[in-house]
Design a protein around this motif. Structure first.
Motif, short mmCIF file in Angstrom:
data_model
loop_
_atom_site.label_atom_id
_atom_site.label_comp_id
_atom_site.label_asym_id
_atom_site.label_seq_id
_atom_site.Cartn_x
_atom_site.Cartn_y
_atom_site.Cartn_z
N LEU A 222 0.31 4.36 -2.81
CA LEU A 222 1.42 5.30 -2.62
C LEU A 222 0.86 6.51 -1.89
O LEU A 222 0.01 7.24 -2.41
N LEU A 223 1.35 6.71 -0.67
CA LEU A 223 0.85 7.75 0.22
C LEU A 223 1.89 8.84 0.36
O LEU A 223 3.09 8.60 0.17
N GLY A 224 1.45 10.06 0.72
CA GLY A 224 2.34 11.20 0.65
C GLY A 224 2.75 11.83 1.96
O GLY A 224 3.57 12.76 1.97
N ASP A 225 2.20 11.36 3.08
CA ASP A 225 2.58 11.93 4.38
C ASP A 225 2.14 10.97 5.48
O ASP A 225 1.52 9.94 5.22
N TYR A 226 2.46 11.34 6.73
CA TYR A 226 2.17 10.44 7.85
C TYR A 226 0.69 10.43 8.24
O TYR A 226 0.28 9.61 9.06
N ASP A 227 -0.09 11.33 7.66
CA ASP A 227 -1.55 11.24 7.80
C ASP A 227 -2.16 10.36 6.71
O ASP A 227 -3.37 10.21 6.63
N LEU A 228 -1.30 9.82 5.85
CA LEU A 228 -1.66 8.87 4.79
C LEU A 228 -2.55 9.48 3.71
O LEU A 228 -3.41 8.80 3.14
N ASN A 229 -2.32 10.75 3.43
CA ASN A 229 -2.97 11.35 2.27
C ASN A 229 -2.32 10.82 1.00
O ASN A 229 -1.18 10.36 1.01
N ALA A 230 -3.04 10.90 -0.10
CA ALA A 230 -2.52 10.41 -1.38
C ALA A 230 -1.27 11.19 -1.78
O ALA A 230 -1.14 12.38 -1.50
N TYR A 231 -0.34 10.50 -2.44
CA TYR A 231 0.91 11.12 -2.87
C TYR A 231 0.68 12.10 -4.02
O TYR A 231 -0.03 11.79 -4.98
N ARG A 232 1.28 13.29 -3.87
CA ARG A 232 1.33 14.27 -4.96
C ARG A 232 2.77 14.75 -5.08
O ARG A 232 3.31 15.32 -4.12
N LYS A 233 3.40 14.52 -6.20
CA LYS A 233 4.85 14.69 -6.30
C LYS A 233 5.31 16.12 -6.01
O LYS A 233 6.40 16.32 -5.49
N GLU A 234 4.51 17.12 -6.31
CA GLU A 234 4.93 18.51 -6.11
C GLU A 234 4.91 18.94 -4.65
O GLU A 234 5.68 19.82 -4.25
N VAL A 235 4.04 18.35 -3.85
CA VAL A 235 3.82 18.88 -2.50
C VAL A 235 4.01 17.87 -1.37
O VAL A 235 4.19 18.27 -0.22
N SER A 236 3.96 16.58 -1.66
CA SER A 236 4.02 15.58 -0.58
C SER A 236 5.39 15.57 0.09
O SER A 236 6.43 15.76 -0.56
N ASP A 237 5.39 15.34 1.40
CA ASP A 237 6.64 15.24 2.15
C ASP A 237 7.32 13.89 1.96
O ASP A 237 8.56 13.79 2.03
N ARG A 238 6.52 12.85 1.75
CA ARG A 238 7.06 11.50 1.73
C ARG A 238 6.57 10.72 0.51
O ARG A 238 5.62 11.14 -0.17
N MET A 239 7.22 9.60 0.24
CA MET A 239 6.68 8.56 -0.63
C MET A 239 6.56 7.32 0.25
O MET A 239 7.57 6.71 0.62
N ILE A 240 5.36 6.97 0.62
CA ILE A 240 5.11 5.80 1.47
C ILE A 240 4.45 4.73 0.61
O ILE A 240 3.29 4.85 0.22
N PHE A 241 5.23 3.70 0.31
CA PHE A 241 4.75 2.62 -0.55
C PHE A 241 4.15 1.50 0.31
O PHE A 241 4.74 1.09 1.32
N VAL A 242 3.00 1.01 -0.09
CA VAL A 242 2.41 -0.20 0.50
C VAL A 242 2.37 -1.23 -0.61
O VAL A 242 1.63 -1.07 -1.59
N VAL A 243 3.18 -2.28 -0.45
CA VAL A 243 3.30 -3.29 -1.51
C VAL A 243 3.04 -4.67 -0.91
O VAL A 243 3.41 -4.95 0.23
N GLU A 244 2.42 -5.52 -1.70
CA GLU A 244 2.01 -6.84 -1.19
C GLU A 244 2.70 -7.97 -1.94
O GLU A 244 3.05 -7.85 -3.10
N LYS A 245 2.88 -9.06 -1.23
CA LYS A 245 3.49 -10.26 -1.78
C LYS A 245 2.41 -11.15 -2.39
O LYS A 245 1.41 -11.40 -1.73
#
Length: 245
Positions: A222-245
């Motif tokens: 779960l990444l938090g921005d387009y630079d793919l930094n780790a997600y932090r709920k208070e400050v991240s711009d995005r929730m970018i999920f990478v999920v596998e089958k």
């Protein structure tokens, strides 16, 4: 009797949608694509499905990087525009993401720029995730780029005005009782009044994880921005999920 368009079918087919959002940053989009390609190690032999592709911005860029890309979107006008860029390794189709497009065909499914959360029920959102999962090859990955629900809900800007191409868009936002972020867009153009609405479900991280589990997918990051930094709920711009089958 024809079926009435859902809000996203009407608004996304409107020329005013593209006027209002014309300043979306293409550099930001290409940076995100470059970063996610490097992060996941995309190969030139990979097949990619751009889910809710809009006018094809991400799909076209991926194709220019040498990938085999298919874009699908519910908007006939978006697909007509995107199709002018079609080639042997780039194709576009009108399709509803709630329905299965293909089975076990794609190495990656990409859903970018909050192109999710539009439906009226959790069941429909689950169906869209399941359909995306079915399109993936075993071991393939789904990437969902969604707004950071926590930050948006807790820092909502209730009203703003934005002038684009001489049109003054008056925009109000609220959270509905059933958990949707409602954006009302009102403007006048050439003497006519227009009013459109965007309605995006404020899907939480936990709700997404539940959808993934029901679709047989496993969240790997779960990444938090387009630079793919780790997600932090208070400050991240995005929730970018990478999920596998």
């Amino acid at each position: 009797m024809s079926k009435k368009k859902e809000w996203f079918g009407e608004w996304f087919d409107s020329p005013y949608y593209h006027i209002l959002y014309k300043d979306r940053d293409n550099l930001e989009a290409s940076t995100f694509i470059d970063n996610i390609c490097n992060y996941l190690g995309f190969s030139k032999t990979d097949k990619i499905l751009d889910l809710a592709c809009g006018k094809g911005r991400h799909a076209i860029y991926l194709n220019k990087k040498g990938f085999d890309v298919t874009g699908i979107d519910l908007s006939e006008k978006n697909i007509k525009y995107a199709s002018q860029f079609s080639n042997a390794k780039l194709s576009f189709y009108i399709h509803d993401m709630r329905e299965v497009f293909a089975y076990n065909q794609f190495d990656y499914v990409l859903n970018a720029f909050t192109s999710f959360g539009y439906f009226d029920s959790a069941e429909e959102h689950k169906l869209a995730i399941i359909a995306a999962a079915k399109a993936l090859k075993p071991g393939g990955a789904l990437i969902i780029d969604f707004l950071n629900t926590y930050r948006v809900v807790n820092h909502l800007v209730p009203a703003e005005a934005k002038k684009v191409d001489g049109i003054l868009f008056n925009i109000t936002k609220e959270i509905s009782d059933d958990g949707y972020i409602i954006k009302q867009i009102v403007f006048n153009h050439q003497g006519d009044e227009y009013c459109y609405r965007e309605k995006v479900k404020a899907i939480s991280r936990v709700e997404f994880l539940d959808f993934f589990g029901q679709a047989g997918l496993s969240c790997k990051a779960l990444l938090g921005d387009y630079d793919l930094n780790a997600y932090r709920k208070e400050v991240s711009d995005r929730m970018i999920f990478v999920v596998e089958k």
